[in-house]
Design an enzyme around this catalytic site. Sequence first.
Site, PDB file in Angstrom:
ATOM      1  CB  CYS A   1      -4.873  -2.040   8.654  1.00  0.00           C
ATOM      2  SG  CYS A   1      -4.973  -3.652   7.663  1.00  0.00           S
TER       3      CYS A   1
ATOM      4  CD  GLU B   1      -8.440   4.530   7.508  1.00  0.00           C
ATOM      5  OE1 GLU B   1      -8.678   3.669   6.967  1.00  0.00           O
ATOM      6  OE2 GLU B   1      -8.836   5.659   6.940  1.00  0.00           O
TER       7      GLU B   1
ATOM      8  CG  HIS C   1      -8.424  -1.336   5.673  1.00  0.00           C
ATOM      9  ND1 HIS C   1      -7.049  -1.106   6.078  1.00  0.00           N
ATOM     10  CD2 HIS C   1      -9.141  -0.337   6.145  1.00  0.00           C
ATOM     11  CE1 HIS C   1      -7.111   0.297   6.648  1.00  0.00           C
ATOM     12  NE2 HIS C   1      -8.305   0.617   6.559  1.00  0.00           N
TER      13      HIS C   1
END
Length: 286
Positions: free
Chosen positions: A102, A173, A161
């Site tokens: 991420c 993402e 994240h």
Amino acid sequence: MTMRRTAVAATAALTLLAAWGGASSAAAATAPKTPQAAGGCAVLAPGASAAAEKAVAAACEQIGVWYTWGGGHGQQPGPTYGQVDPSDPDSAHDPERLGFDCSGLVRYAYARAVGGDPLSGNAYHQFHSPHVNQRFTAAQGTGPLLPGDLLAWGSGGSIHHIAIYLGAGKMVEARESGTRITVSDVRLGGDYAGAVRIAPPQTAPGTFSTWGTDVWTHKEPSTTSPRVHRFPGPTTVRVECQKHAEPVTAEGYTNDAWSYLPEYGSWITNIYIKGPAWLDGVPTCP
């Protein structure tokens, strides 16, 4: 040589086959846990800065690339092979997959947008970056957000994240092992921690833009020296100095001027830098 070049849409003479296509057959045979996004990745709302829109575009170019744990955290921004996450059995093939985690994707997107490497580090470092100029709490939802803002998840002061907002309640993402980079609905529940807006560094003296696609830098000012970094498309770069070295002929131009890019520790022929053949205001390398 004083000829001025006009940037044109052309394919650079220095190219390389897309490296991530060389992942092992075992990795390629492993189907992602969620369907690969086919489209819908774009700036979906007005109001974002030019840099934020470029970051969105750079991230969207990676749709379909593998998530790989630790990917994107090499010496320079860009996809790398991942690692096995001891806590996630689905990461067993990550060392065979070229891609991003991420924060690796966020790092790459903003490096492409503004040049340099402004968001190196993991999701926590990015959420607390000195380049953050505005924060939004989880309670504010997506109402005040603009494309390019970074959404984060975590609790107790940790961030695990991070993703890039597109607008209209959507985000791009790199989510987890076994999946590919995709467009998702923003998840406001659970441990959603809020969002931040990035203020790109001001344009500094010696900042230029490359042009062309798949342009490589080299370890020395010579096309026969090892390749170092590939620019998939136009990228903002900082030139420290320039020198006369090996003549290069490409895209209909011939030039012996090369520029040194300190953030990449390598050289690029001036043919692929927008501006005159010998860049104005840039000193000659010692």
